[in-house]
Design an enzyme around this catalytic site. Sequence first.
Site, PDB file in Angstrom:
ATOM      1  N   CYS A  42       0.820  -1.217   0.000  1.00 40.63           N
ATOM      2  CA  CYS A  42       0.000   0.000   0.000  1.00 40.63           C
ATOM      3  C   CYS A  42       0.852   1.264   0.000  1.00 40.63           C
ATOM      4  O   CYS A  42       0.690   2.129  -0.849  1.00 40.63           O
ATOM      5  CB  CYS A  42      -0.942  -0.022   1.206  1.00 40.63           C
ATOM      6  SG  CYS A  42      -1.877   1.495   1.392  1.00 40.63           S
ATOM      7  N   ALA A 177     -10.532  -4.476 -16.454  1.00 37.63           N
ATOM      8  CA  ALA A 177     -11.140  -3.190 -16.083  1.00 37.63           C
ATOM      9  C   ALA A 177     -11.555  -3.192 -14.621  1.00 37.63           C
ATOM     10  O   ALA A 177     -12.684  -2.861 -14.269  1.00 37.63           O
ATOM     11  CB  ALA A 177     -12.336  -2.896 -16.979  1.00 37.63           C
ATOM     12  N   VAL A 179     -10.144  -2.226 -10.442  1.00 39.36           N
ATOM     13  CA  VAL A 179      -9.727  -0.993  -9.770  1.00 39.36           C
ATOM     14  C   VAL A 179      -8.348  -0.525 -10.231  1.00 39.36           C
ATOM     15  O   VAL A 179      -8.155   0.644 -10.582  1.00 39.36           O
ATOM     16  CB  VAL A 179      -9.722  -1.222  -8.241  1.00 39.36           C
ATOM     17  CG1 VAL A 179      -9.464   0.068  -7.520  1.00 39.36           C
ATOM     18  CG2 VAL A 179     -11.035  -1.813  -7.800  1.00 39.36           C
ATOM     19  N   ILE A 180      -7.392  -1.442 -10.268  1.00 40.78           N
ATOM     20  CA  ILE A 180      -6.022  -1.046 -10.621  1.00 40.78           C
ATOM     21  C   ILE A 180      -5.967  -0.553 -12.066  1.00 40.78           C
ATOM     22  O   ILE A 180      -5.406   0.502 -12.363  1.00 40.78           O
ATOM     23  CB  ILE A 180      -5.048  -2.230 -10.418  1.00 40.78           C
ATOM     24  CG1 ILE A 180      -4.940  -2.555  -8.924  1.00 40.78           C
ATOM     25  CG2 ILE A 180      -3.669  -1.919 -11.006  1.00 40.78           C
ATOM     26  CD1 ILE A 180      -4.004  -3.690  -8.578  1.00 40.78           C
ATOM     27  N   THR A 267      -5.334  -8.080 -13.539  1.00 37.45           N
ATOM     28  CA  THR A 267      -6.412  -9.074 -13.568  1.00 37.45           C
ATOM     29  C   THR A 267      -6.585  -9.736 -12.209  1.00 37.45           C
ATOM     30  O   THR A 267      -6.992 -10.887 -12.109  1.00 37.45           O
ATOM     31  CB  THR A 267      -6.116 -10.147 -14.636  1.00 37.45           C
ATOM     32  OG1 THR A 267      -4.790 -10.615 -14.439  1.00 37.45           O
ATOM     33  CG2 THR A 267      -6.251  -9.595 -16.037  1.00 37.45           C
ATOM     34  N   GLY A 268      -6.277  -9.006 -11.164  1.00 35.33           N
ATOM     35  CA  GLY A 268      -6.493  -9.534  -9.825  1.00 35.33           C
ATOM     36  C   GLY A 268      -5.195  -9.832  -9.091  1.00 35.33           C
ATOM     37  O   GLY A 268      -4.114  -9.808  -9.691  1.00 35.33           O
ATOM     38  N   HIS A 441     -24.465  23.861   3.611  1.00 36.70           N
ATOM     39  CA  HIS A 441     -24.605  24.300   2.223  1.00 36.70           C
ATOM     40  C   HIS A 441     -23.558  25.363   1.931  1.00 36.70           C
ATOM     41  O   HIS A 441     -23.380  26.273   2.738  1.00 36.70           O
ATOM     42  CB  HIS A 441     -25.999  24.901   2.002  1.00 36.70           C
ATOM     43  CG  HIS A 441     -26.191  25.444   0.615  1.00 36.70           C
ATOM     44  ND1 HIS A 441     -26.369  24.621  -0.469  1.00 36.70           N
ATOM     45  CD2 HIS A 441     -26.197  26.721   0.152  1.00 36.70           C
ATOM     46  CE1 HIS A 441     -26.507  25.379  -1.555  1.00 36.70           C
ATOM     47  NE2 HIS A 441     -26.401  26.647  -1.205  1.00 36.70           N
TER      48      HIS A 441
HETATM   49  P1  NAI Z   1      -9.882  -6.758 -10.080  1.00 32.30           P
HETATM   50  O1  NAI Z   1     -10.216  -8.079  -9.527  1.00 32.30           O
HETATM   51  O2  NAI Z   1     -10.438  -5.520  -9.481  1.00 32.30           O
HETATM   52  O3  NAI Z   1     -10.241  -6.729 -11.653  1.00 32.30           O
HETATM   53  C1  NAI Z   1      -9.685  -7.634 -12.562  1.00 32.30           C
HETATM   54  C2  NAI Z   1     -10.438  -7.576 -13.887  1.00 32.30           C
HETATM   55  O4  NAI Z   1      -9.713  -8.323 -14.855  1.00 32.30           O
HETATM   56  C3  NAI Z   1     -11.829  -8.210 -13.826  1.00 32.30           C
HETATM   57  O5  NAI Z   1     -12.768  -7.283 -14.313  1.00 32.30           O
HETATM   58  C4  NAI Z   1     -11.707  -9.441 -14.698  1.00 32.30           C
HETATM   59  O6  NAI Z   1     -12.904  -9.770 -15.366  1.00 32.30           O
HETATM   60  C5  NAI Z   1     -10.608  -9.042 -15.700  1.00 32.30           C
HETATM   61  N1  NAI Z   1      -9.888 -10.145 -16.345  1.00 32.30           N
HETATM   62  C6  NAI Z   1      -9.409 -11.260 -15.759  1.00 32.30           C
HETATM   63  N2  NAI Z   1      -8.783 -12.040 -16.671  1.00 32.30           N
HETATM   64  C7  NAI Z   1      -8.846 -11.397 -17.866  1.00 32.30           C
HETATM   65  C8  NAI Z   1      -8.379 -11.689 -19.203  1.00 32.30           C
HETATM   66  N3  NAI Z   1      -7.685 -12.789 -19.482  1.00 32.30           N
HETATM   67  N4  NAI Z   1      -8.642 -10.806 -20.178  1.00 32.30           N
HETATM   68  C9  NAI Z   1      -9.333  -9.667 -19.929  1.00 32.30           C
HETATM   69  N5  NAI Z   1      -9.790  -9.345 -18.683  1.00 32.30           N
HETATM   70  C10 NAI Z   1      -9.546 -10.186 -17.666  1.00 32.30           C
HETATM   71  O7  NAI Z   1      -8.283  -6.736 -10.063  1.00 32.30           O
HETATM   72  P2  NAI Z   1      -7.205  -5.568  -9.951  1.00 32.30           P
HETATM   73  O8  NAI Z   1      -7.687  -4.315 -10.588  1.00 32.30           O
HETATM   74  O9  NAI Z   1      -5.948  -6.192 -10.439  1.00 32.30           O
HETATM   75  O10 NAI Z   1      -7.121  -5.289  -8.397  1.00 32.30           O
HETATM   76  C11 NAI Z   1      -6.629  -6.311  -7.505  1.00 32.30           C
HETATM   77  C12 NAI Z   1      -7.066  -6.051  -6.096  1.00 32.30           C
HETATM   78  O11 NAI Z   1      -6.463  -4.878  -5.579  1.00 32.30           O
HETATM   79  C13 NAI Z   1      -8.563  -5.900  -5.994  1.00 32.30           C
HETATM   80  O12 NAI Z   1      -9.028  -6.737  -4.974  1.00 32.30           O
HETATM   81  C14 NAI Z   1      -8.741  -4.454  -5.626  1.00 32.30           C
HETATM   82  O13 NAI Z   1      -9.851  -4.273  -4.761  1.00 32.30           O
HETATM   83  C15 NAI Z   1      -7.431  -4.088  -4.937  1.00 32.30           C
HETATM   84  N6  NAI Z   1      -7.146  -2.669  -5.136  1.00 32.30           N
HETATM   85  C16 NAI Z   1      -7.964  -1.736  -4.569  1.00 32.30           C
HETATM   86  C17 NAI Z   1      -7.754  -0.398  -4.789  1.00 32.30           C
HETATM   87  C18 NAI Z   1      -8.705   0.582  -4.189  1.00 32.30           C
HETATM   88  O14 NAI Z   1      -9.426   0.227  -3.269  1.00 32.30           O
HETATM   89  N7  NAI Z   1      -8.770   1.823  -4.679  1.00 32.30           N
HETATM   90  C19 NAI Z   1      -6.656   0.093  -5.635  1.00 32.30           C
HETATM   91  C20 NAI Z   1      -5.896  -0.972  -6.191  1.00 32.30           C
HETATM   92  C21 NAI Z   1      -6.136  -2.279  -5.937  1.00 32.30           C
END
Ligand code: NAI
Length: 462
Positions: A42, A177, A179-180, A267-268, A441
Amino acid sequence: MASYDVIIIGSGPGGYVCAIRCAQLGLKVACVEGRDTLGGTCLNVGCIPSKAMLHATHMLHEAEHNFAEMGLKGKSPSVDWKQMLAYKQSTIDSNTKGIEFLFKKNKIDWLKGWGTIPEAGKVKVGDEIHEAKNIIIATGSEAASLPGVEVDEQIVVTSTGALELSRVPKSLVVIGAGVIGLELGSVYARLGSEVTVVEYLDTITPGMDAEVQKTFQKMLTKQGMKFIMGAAVQKTEVNKSKAKVHYKLRKDDSEAVLDADVVLVSTGRKPYVDGLGLEGLGIEMTKRGQIKVGKDWQTNVPGVYAIGDVIEGPMLAHKAEDEGMAAAEQVAGKHGHVNYGVIPGVIYTHPEVANVGETEATLKEAGRAYKVGKFSFMGNARAKTVFAGDGFVKILADKETDRILGCHIIGPGAGDLIHEVCVAMEFGASAEDLAMTCHAHPTYSEAVREAALACGDGPIHM
Ligand code: NAI
């Protein structure tokens, strides 16, 4: 060899918060961290540096798009990439040093190195073995790998590499698509990169309110990001300094290729438990590779606990922090508790997106009768003064009791606004309770009140 009441492995938001709470509760504490600085993903390569980059590039966006209208004329700022990275690093440094200060203040020993657990009650760091009545695993997560995609952190990068690129890429392909992908995609879109997001599903940000998903995608598209939906990335190829991204459309299995200077794999993430010695200890895991814990965050091995991204639940820093405090209280013989029904989620794009509690989809699935109170930021005077009238607040409340069940916001300051709803939900408040509370306000928070009013007799400014 030193002996402690608690040794925490990992100093991210879960681990360091847990360490501080343990110390406050009178326990002798050490925290194991192998990085050169405290704070975990983080602070070092995640939330904090990405927020710095989002802030800097949002300022650029404002200068380019809104300054002239406010009568602020002159040349738009140009980007000094090295300086922007230096600014980002300074925000990391001040935060990681802050944790070091808090460790000293609370007399927490930092055991420098990577820890393993040779047996319950013992933690090995380097050549030294330390004794601990309780061990808390808070080792976080790492980017999950994608078959056919080899990360080199130069051209094909995870969020870590994306925050350290040697220059702003002309073209960036984001895989996923979530969060990251959307936060970092926004950063580079604002810096002028051509950003294309390839997403497996038909909607962005899985699990979020469907209306927010649609509005959010529209807004990001207006900001210049392109989306290829329903497309599964099959593989990437790197040739010198360029990459090719091969994907297949789900609807007809057709294949296509995108060229990119940089590819971000988002992708997670998966729990980071390598080298801890969990197998030898006989720690039970879930099917998804998470450490299995009970209600007190204790594993099946007495005296060994786990919190944060290594266990089930959303991978969020604040969820880990809450578990850190609660697990510390459990270890100290108190009754630590986390209300998993009220954990907000925030995406720090512009506008911000925030949510808490149930969505319409989860309520429908549960067969629960609910009502919707929705208010657009177009009716919020303050939002309009800062060009932020797009977006809305949606409150979901129980149809009979009026109890607030969830809230979804896309709009200015959403990440801060969500918390009045969180507090209301913690107190079991009704939408009417929120609606009857005086809101200053002109503030964005009036939109939350108006959404609460919309659950009853109706909003005023709509
Ligand atoms: P995510 O789980 O949020 O999104 C991954 C996306 O990748 C999904 O929409 C999925 O359908 C897609 N995907 C998977 N395989 C694919 C493929 N082969 N081709 C195309 N699309 C594919 O994962 P992300 O963004 O990597 O985040 C990881 C973790 O980090 C999450 O749990 C998130 O909550 C956390 N995080 C939170 C933040 C915040 O709270 N602002 C900031 C950064 C990360």
